[in-house]
Write an enzyme that holds these catalytic residues in place. Structure first.
Site, PDB file in Angstrom:
ATOM      1  N   GLU A  88       1.102  -1.004  -0.127  1.00 26.91           N
ATOM      2  CA  GLU A  88      -0.244  -0.080  -0.062  1.00 26.91           C
ATOM      3  C   GLU A  88       1.163   1.614  -0.093  1.00 26.91           C
ATOM      4  O   GLU A  88       1.479   1.465   0.779  1.00 26.91           O
ATOM      5  CB  GLU A  88      -0.852   0.482   1.196  1.00 26.91           C
ATOM      6  N   ASP A 113      -6.747   8.296  10.176  1.00 25.52           N
ATOM      7  CA  ASP A 113      -5.504   8.084  10.399  1.00 25.52           C
ATOM      8  C   ASP A 113      -5.257   8.305  12.361  1.00 25.52           C
ATOM      9  O   ASP A 113      -5.721   9.580  12.478  1.00 25.52           O
ATOM     10  CB  ASP A 113      -4.664   8.358   9.110  1.00 25.52           C
TER      11      ASP A 113
END
Lengths: 261, 394
Positions: A47, A58
């Protein structure tokens, strides 16, 4: 079927559990060498996090790495340039927030990503309902779109999300943002919900920070995504060698688990 | 005319106002957004809920707020200026209308806790107030920079029993407080409602907050009528996210009134922004050439936001409302004029709307025009800051 899904289905057919590390692109000047080190140590796909100023899903580790990458001038174009020198054949999957794609232009960005070897995209703030325009652009460039299923996702929505997802389905291990977990949770329920609706490979992420957690997760799923724990290793000064060790420990755990099943 | 456009009605089924709005959130939050939409539509069509909402606003929040004619400014400018006095509502601004609605809805959904973001602290104080009133736990996320700039409001929230969490990520201001509240919501969505403070965020928030604020416009239309004004020529409100403007515009969207939203020059999402996606919605955003969100900058913390509610983006694009910008220097003059001529010290946010009226009277506001100003908040919270600036020590 798109390239990514073909590769990942083939991988599953071999019995190997998928290990997918996450990197914040541009967080260090030699980040591409880090990706190569991870692949050498046994990563099956990677990724590539494209840093955004406001990463809603996040936690602090990836927020800070993203901020560093932006301060170093990282853009979609600079990432594409960096990736042109990469020596690896595993699938690359972009992970970013929708505004960056939208702002670049959906068709243009899908084409640009595909040109530098990116065959999938995870866009955590893009819901299935809003994904139509992106999907059309991604389809035209053979970029698969991966959607997430959360523990809160009810069965009827799991059906919607998995039917839209391509390549694999991303099962979030917990109700949390990335990198915030310290405990272990049982992922059986969320993975089963996905499995009940879809035969896509199912990878577990968000909350996988140790080889033990990874091993437990692949007892019921096809692979794991390791993000913040790896980003932290790099933040603490880890280079290619430390990344190889870190990824290697996950590889061993997954191979041991794969041998059991 | 039955086929006349119906402005400020419902968005489409996915929450789009024209090309703006929608839902851009992590999948983990989708069930909560869907649940909230159902709960809101159910409540808002239930007369018992509406009666309770109106009763609380009447008994607890001081509604209806009056309309005050402003004769001395009117005479000076050659217009007829009226102010809708949201500054007289409990906690000092229109913010209470929305939090009363959302807190009652939270109770109705069986959730025990609210979280909120705040910039200057107005929405945080209002949320803490409603949470105290209804016996709920409350956590407010506030950028660390803002907790320092507005330490008195932090103390107010704590007095009201709320927990204030300083946000240290990103620019440590309002946009980061929203990010952090969203991150928190992911972890506690089962028992916690995210009480968003403006007409922004994922559907149904922009619709719901507008509806809870539309009492401003409904009351204003009625009260102006009683004063012999069938319809004002202009309705003017300041815009950050845009909740007070949405509330007052809602009362006049389908009249001939010109609707004017006044942004801060340093936070002018319509003027300087371009379409993008942030905080769950598609709207105009201030962003750099790569799509990274830029920080807004304004003398008024309440307008210090790089986006604008999606319905405003639609009203701007469709031309039904006009969005203009006012710089920091004009704002202080306007604050002084309203204070000295009418005995009302407005919030710095509100002073943007006043400044535009002062500037445009006799220009784009024709002589003799009837103008409704939404006086969205009082200036007490800003007095220390204004003193420092006027004394040249800031």
């Amino acid at each position: 079927m798109k390239s990514l899904e073909t590769s990942l289905r083939e991988l599953r057919a071999t019995g190997r559990k998928a290990l997918v590390p996450y990197f914040v692109a541009g967080a260090t000047s030699d980040w591409v060498r880090h990706v190569e080190a991870a692949v050498l140590a046994g990563a099956d796909a990677v990724e590539i996090g494209i840093p955004f100023s406001d990463p809603m899903l996040d936690g602090v580790v990836i927020q800070n790495a993203s901020l560093r990458a932006l301060e170093l001038g990282t853009t979609i174009d600079s990432i594409a340039t960096d990736l042109s020198s990469i020596a690896t054949s595993v699938p690359l999957i972009a992970m970013t927030y929708y505004n960056l794609l939208y702002h670049y232009g959906l068709e243009r960005v899908a084409g640009k990503l595909r040109e530098c070897g990116v065959v999938g995209a995870i866009v955590p703030d893009l819901t299935v309902e809003e994904a139509g325009e992106w999907r059309a652009a991604a389809d035209a460039s053979d970029v698969a779109t991966i959607f997430l299923v959360a523990p809160s996702t009810p069965p009827e929505r799991v059906a919607l999300v998995t039917s839209a997802s391509e390549g694999f389905c991303y099962a979030s291990s917990r109700m949390a943002v990335t990198g915030s977990a310290t405990d272990s949770v049982d992922v059986t329920r969320v993975v089963k919900r996905v499995r009940d609706c879809s035969d896509l490979p199912t990878y577990v992420g968000i909350g996988i920070s140790t080889p033990q957690q990874a091993r437990a997760a692949v007892n019921v799923s096809d692979g794991v995504i390791v993000g913040s724990a790896l980003v932290r290793v790099i933040h603490e000064g880890g280079g290619a060698r430390e990344i190889e060790q870190f990824i290697g420990s996950f590889r061993n755990a997954l191979d041991a688990a794969g041998g059991e099943s | 005319m039955s086929d006349a456009p119906d402005y400020m009605s419902s968005p489409d089924v996915l929450g789009h106002f024209g090309e703006f709005g929608g839902r851009f959130v992590p999948e983990a939050l989708m069930p909560a957004c869907l649940e909230l939409e159902v709960a809101f539509r159910d409540a808002w069509s239930d007369q018992t809920f509406i009666d309770e909402y109106q009763r609380v606003l009447r008994e607890f929040a001081g509604r209806p707020t009056p309309i005050t004619p402003l004769p001395r400014i009117s005479a000076a400018l050659g217009i007829r200026l009226f102010a809708k006095r949201e500054d007289l509502a409990h906690t000092g601004s229109h913010k209470i209308n929305n939090v009363v609605g959302q807190t009652l809805l939270t109770k109705r959904m069986g959730k025990q806790r609210v979280i909120a973001e705040t910039g200057a602290g107005q929405h945080g104080v209002a949320t803490a107030t409603a949470a105290a009133r209804f016996g709920m736990a409350c956590t407010v996320f506030m950028g660390e920079v803002d907790t320092e700039r507005q330490s008195l409001n932090v103390f107010r929230m704590e007095l009201l029993g709320a927990k204030v969490v300083p946000v240290t990520s990103g620019s440590r201001t309002l946009k980061d407080a929203v990010n952090e509240a969203m991150r928190e919501w992911v972890t506690c969505v089962d028992d916690t409602h995210y009480c968003i403070g403006s007409v922004m965020g994922p559907h149904p928030f922009p619709l719901m907050v507008r509806e809870f604020q539309s009492i401003i416009g409904t009351e204003s239309a009625f009260q102006l009528n009683e004063l012999g004004v069938a319809c004002p020529d202009l309705v003017v409100a300041c815009v950050g996210g845009g909740s007070n403007a949405a509330g007052v515009f809602a009362g006049f969207a389908n009249t001939t009134a010109r609707l004017i939203g006044v942004e801060a020059a340093g936070g002018s999402a319509v003027g300087k922004g371009s379409p993008g996606v942030l905080h769950g919605m598609k709207s105009y955003l201030i962003q750099d050439e790569f799509g990274q969100i830029e920080e807004a900058s304004s003398i008024s913390a309440g307008l210090d936001y790089p986006g604008i509610g999606p319905e405003h983006a639609h009203l701007a694009k469709s031309g039904r409302a006009e969005y203009v910008a006012i710089g920091d220097d004009e704002v202080l003059d306007a604050l002084k004029v309203l204070s000295e001529l009418e005995g009302i010290i407005p919030a710095l946010e509100t002073a943007h709307a006043v400044a535009w009226i002062l500037k445009e009277a006799g220009r784009s506001i024709p002589s003799g025009a009837t103008v409704l100003l939404n006086l969205s908040g009082r200036g007490d919270k800003d007095v220390a800051q204004v003193r420092e600036i006027l004394r040249g020590t800031a």
